[in-house]
Design a protein around this motif. Structure first.
Motif, short mmCIF file in Angstrom:
data_model
loop_
_atom_site.label_atom_id
_atom_site.label_comp_id
_atom_site.label_asym_id
_atom_site.label_seq_id
_atom_site.Cartn_x
_atom_site.Cartn_y
_atom_site.Cartn_z
N GLN A 74 0.82 -1.21 0.00
CA GLN A 74 0.00 0.00 0.00
C GLN A 74 0.85 1.26 0.00
O GLN A 74 0.54 2.23 -0.68
CB GLN A 74 -0.92 -0.01 1.22
N ALA A 75 1.94 1.24 0.77
CA ALA A 75 2.83 2.40 0.80
C ALA A 75 3.48 2.63 -0.55
O ALA A 75 3.63 3.77 -1.00
CB ALA A 75 3.90 2.20 1.88
N LEU A 76 3.84 1.55 -1.24
CA LEU A 76 4.45 1.69 -2.56
C LEU A 76 3.44 2.22 -3.57
O LEU A 76 3.78 3.08 -4.40
CB LEU A 76 5.01 0.34 -3.02
N ARG A 77 2.21 1.73 -3.51
CA ARG A 77 1.19 2.21 -4.46
C ARG A 77 0.81 3.66 -4.19
O ARG A 77 0.58 4.43 -5.13
CB ARG A 77 -0.05 1.31 -4.36
N ALA A 78 0.73 4.05 -2.92
CA ALA A 78 0.37 5.44 -2.59
C ALA A 78 1.45 6.42 -3.03
O ALA A 78 1.18 7.62 -3.16
CB ALA A 78 0.11 5.57 -1.10
N ASN A 79 2.66 5.93 -3.24
CA ASN A 79 3.78 6.78 -3.66
C ASN A 79 4.42 6.17 -4.91
O ASN A 79 5.64 5.99 -4.98
CB ASN A 79 4.79 6.90 -2.53
N GLY A 80 3.56 5.86 -5.88
CA GLY A 80 4.01 5.12 -7.05
C GLY A 80 5.06 5.84 -7.86
O GLY A 80 6.05 5.23 -8.30
N ALA A 81 4.89 7.15 -8.09
CA ALA A 81 5.85 7.88 -8.91
C ALA A 81 7.22 7.95 -8.22
O ALA A 81 8.26 7.76 -8.87
CB ALA A 81 5.33 9.29 -9.19
N GLU A 82 7.20 8.22 -6.92
CA GLU A 82 8.47 8.26 -6.19
C GLU A 82 9.14 6.89 -6.19
O GLU A 82 10.37 6.79 -6.33
CB GLU A 82 8.24 8.73 -4.75
N THR A 83 8.35 5.83 -6.04
CA THR A 83 8.91 4.49 -6.05
C THR A 83 9.55 4.17 -7.39
O THR A 83 10.65 3.60 -7.47
CB THR A 83 7.82 3.45 -5.73
N MET A 84 8.88 4.56 -8.48
CA MET A 84 9.43 4.32 -9.81
C MET A 84 10.75 5.05 -10.01
O MET A 84 11.73 4.49 -10.53
CB MET A 84 8.43 4.77 -10.87
N LEU A 85 10.82 6.31 -9.56
CA LEU A 85 12.07 7.06 -9.70
C LEU A 85 13.17 6.47 -8.83
O LEU A 85 14.35 6.48 -9.21
CB LEU A 85 11.83 8.53 -9.33
N ALA A 86 12.80 5.96 -7.66
CA ALA A 86 13.80 5.31 -6.81
C ALA A 86 14.36 4.06 -7.49
O ALA A 86 15.57 3.80 -7.44
CB ALA A 86 13.20 4.96 -5.45
N VAL A 87 13.47 3.30 -8.15
CA VAL A 87 13.93 2.11 -8.88
C VAL A 87 14.84 2.51 -10.03
O VAL A 87 15.89 1.89 -10.27
CB VAL A 87 12.71 1.31 -9.38
#
Length: 733
Positions: A557-570
């Motif tokens: 849920q935390a990853l989905r709520a911050n999807g754009a930030e997670t993608m940039l971190a990846v």
């Protein structure tokens, strides 16, 4: 000469910045001619000593004595030119400011000079100048932060500051005045979808304020659920507090405040206060602040926004210190030039001043800061006081924090868009009485919101450089070596220094909590970058809806709520891996190192989201966290200009990168920090050499004849105008 000037800045700026942060005993006498003369003589002595160190360092680098002497004269002259602006600072603050600005200017001159004379093709030169423009913008933002830093740490004589002891003295003096001689105050408490127990607690504490002449006005703003506002209405009816529920009322918070201003206040009111519905206010608030209105020029007063119940929760500690920066550093600095912001809660406004400017404007979602700008423009003055006299509740979910930051940034850009003509340095008129200092405070404060957008652009450049390096081209990194090594680290380290050094110095945060505050700033950078673009084109804000969450949020849920930030971190992690595939060069590890902090900043978003949701809170705050998603309202985003602007910015960046990596017809001269004379004939061609940032300053690496691109990554250390030198340091403003 240009290289020697840059080397001088590289020597002077870190040394002076280090001295600025060393503990020092406060001066006993800071006013009068003697104190001013002491500061002047010490500033001159500090300049002479630092100039001598620069001369010695240049001599050790085999710089010709005539060139070294000229550089020292230029450095000393630049320092002397700043003396009138820094006359109330200590010598340490003056020298740190002058040397860091000198370094920034020298760096920009060096990069522009190399771009124009380094042998780049016409198109590559155009791309390089585009990137130089980004560096110039970054330098302006860094200068604004640098000024605040030196102002906070270097000022000996504060002219307008209201310290805690003065507030307490004013409170004692009011007790000797007859009640009838004190101004009548109307305190307004707007609320929307707030838990009734919290609002009643706020009103209860306000009813115990130690002041003889005041009233409380509670305004419920469009809360649809009667179970939330009816208990507040009943409490007000039995405790003599005015209450009004507004249904389908326009203007959001500012519309509710305008209704209270026009319809509900007592006719005897002279001062209006605003207190958020989650604040626990100290009983001495009015006695400490109201006497400041004895000065007829004062239109508003702002006390710090402070918070409660944060000490035992790691996430809230990080968030708390990220908030404290503004009221501990920015506001006192702005206040010195009468450019303080009215931040809403814990603020007081003169009724006549509010009437003079036409009340609250309902078009701006940061109605409080916008009001203070109009008050100052109309000729009124504002004051920030140091004493903390009330504590509220911070956003209890990370998604609510992002929504708040979005609104603050969007509102700041709205102000910039609507009032930019008032902030430009033109002649003062009858309708615009802003001083140069006030204009600078508000203009630089609005433009600083674009630091996150610029940081995102630099992050993309780093990713492009890692991709180019991993695919074997390495043209991009070699041509951007100075840009990457100098600008990106300084911008990131600028934020780091603000978080660590200033927060520790001004608020007492631990190293761990100060670093955590830095990553709170970084983790909201994407949503701030988005708001900074949309604010230029949209008439209304696209309020970010805080998602409803349960008590036990999962990692998914935390990853989905911050999807754009997670993608940039990846993508950042992939860029680090890609750069490390070129361990045969020093460019690879260097790029990987540059990607670490921005990647961690993006990864901090889901981490903070999970930490906030799982934090153990008192029952009252836990209940508020469960309903926090209800307090944000939708607003329609008008216009498509934001999307077009983002597309145009992406196209411009791609074009600049393409132009810069385009091959030319001749060899490219590397950016060389050797200030000595160049050989008359070029050295024989050698096999391609990997960039080497650790090479000595005098080394010149010639490109291969088959490469028309290439400066090696032999670049100066971080060298934009960073407050703490190289290695060195978001709002909320």
């Amino acid at each position: 000469m240009v290289a020697a000037l840059l080397l001088a800045g590289i020597v002077a700026a870190p040394l002076s910045s280090l001295i600025l942060f060393l503990p020092a005993r406060p001066a006993r006498h800071v006013t009068g001619t003697g104190a001013a003369l002491r500061r002047l003589l010490l500033a001159l002595a500090g300049t002479v000593v630092l100039a001598a160190v620069v001369y010695a360092a240049l001599s050790l680098m085999d710089v010709r004595p005539r060139v070294a002497a000229a550089v020292v004269v230029i450095f000393g002259t630049a320092s002397l030119l700043w003396l009138p602006a820094t006359r109330r600072w200590s010598a340490r603050g003056h020298v740190a400011w002058a040397s860091n600005v000198f370094l920034g200017v020298a760096y920009l001159v060096f990069v522009i000079h190399w771009t124009l004379t380094g042998g780049l093709s016409r198109w590559a030169t155009a791309g390089g100048l585009t990137l130089c423009l980004l560096e110039l913008i970054a330098a302006g933002m860094a200068a604004a932060y640098l000024w605040e830093l030196c102002d906070a740490l270097g000022t000996e004589r504060w002219r307008r500051r209201v310290p805690v002891d003065r507030s307490l003295r004013l409170a004692r003096e009011t007790r000797s005045r007859p009640p009838a001689g004190l101004p009548f105050v109307s305190l307004h408490v707007p609320a929307h979808n707030e838990p009734p127990e919290m609002v009643i607690d706020t009103l209860t504490r306000m009813s115990r304020i130690d002041y003889p002449r005041y009233e409380i006005v509670a305004i419920d703003d469009n809360t649809a659920d009667e179970a939330l506002w009816r208990p507040v209405q009943r409490w007000c009816a039995t405790h003599g507090v005015k209450f009004m529920h507004l249904s389908d009322w326009p203007g959001y918070k500012s519309g509710a405040l305008n209704y209270a201003f026009g319809e509900l206040i007592d006719p005897a009111t002279e001062i209006i206060g605003v207190v958020d519905s989650d604040y626990r206010i100290d009983s001495g608030f009015l006695r400490q602040c109201v006497p400041l209105f004895d000065d007829p020029r004062v239109g508003f007063i702002q006390a710090p926004q402070d918070y409660r119940d944060w000490q035992s929760v790691p996430y809230l500690r990080r968030l708390y210190y990220s908030y404290r920066y503004f009221f501990a550093v920015s506001q006192p600095s702005r206040n010195e030039r009468d450019g303080a912001i009215f931040a809403g809660t814990m603020g007081l406004i003169r009724r006549a001043a509010l009437h003079d400017v036409g009340g609250w404007d309902e078009w701006c979602i940061t109605e409080d800061a916008e009001l203070s700008l109009r008050l100052l423009r109309a000729g009124w003055s504002g004051l920030h006081v140091d004493a903390s006299m009330g504590r509220g509740v911070m956003p209890l979910t990370f998604e609510a924090l992002k929504s708040q930051r979005y609104r603050w940034c969007f509102g700041g850009i709205q102000m910039l868009r609507m009032h930019v003509r008032s902030l430009l340095p033109w002649r003062r008129t009858r309708h615009n009485r802003l001083t140069p200092g006030q204009r600078w405070a508000y203009l630089s404060g609005a433009l600083q919101w674009y630091g996150d957008l610029l940081g995102l652009v630099f992050f993309v450049l780093l990713l492009a450089g890692a991709t180019n390096l991993a695919t074997g081209g390495d043209q991009l990194f070699r041509r951007l070596s100075v840009f990457l090594v100098a600008t990106v680290p300084v911008l990131i380290l600028l934020g780091l220094l603000r978080a660590v050094a200033l927060l520790r110095r001004e608020t007492g945060a631990t190293w761990r909590d100060a670093a955590g505050a830095f990553f709170v700033w970084q983790s909201t950078s994407l949503v701030v970058a988005r708001a900074s673009v949309q604010g230029l084109f949209a008439r209304r804000a696209e309020f970010l809806r805080t998602p409803k969450t349960g008590e036990h949020e999962t990692v998914g849920q935390a990853l989905r709520a911050n999807g754009a930030e997670t993608m940039l971190a990846v993508l950042g992690a992939a860029g680090i891996v890609a750069a490390l595939t070129r361990l045969d060069t020093l460019s690879g590890p260097l790029l990987a190192g540059l990607l670490v902090l921005p990647t961690l900043g993006m990864a901090a978003a889901p981490f903070n989201s999970l930490a906030a949701q799982r934090a153990l809170l008192p029952p009252e705050l836990a209940a508020r966290r469960r309903s926090e998603w209800q307090r944000d309202r939708h607003a329609v985003l008008a216009g498509t200009g934001a999307g077009l602007a983002l597309a145009a910015a992406g196209a411009a960046l791609f074009t600049a990168l393409t132009l810069l990596t385009a091959t030319g017809s001749g060899p490219v001269t590397p950016p060389d920090l050797d200030p000595g004379p160049r050989p008359a004939t070029p050295a024989p061609a050698s096999p391609p050499s990997s960039p080497s940032p650790s090479a000595p300053a005098s080394a010149t690496v010639e490109p291969s004849p088959s490469e028309s691109a290439g400066p090696p990554a032999e670049s100066p250390p971080a060298s934009s105008p960073a407050p703490a030198g190289s290695p060195e340091v978001s709002p909320a403003g």
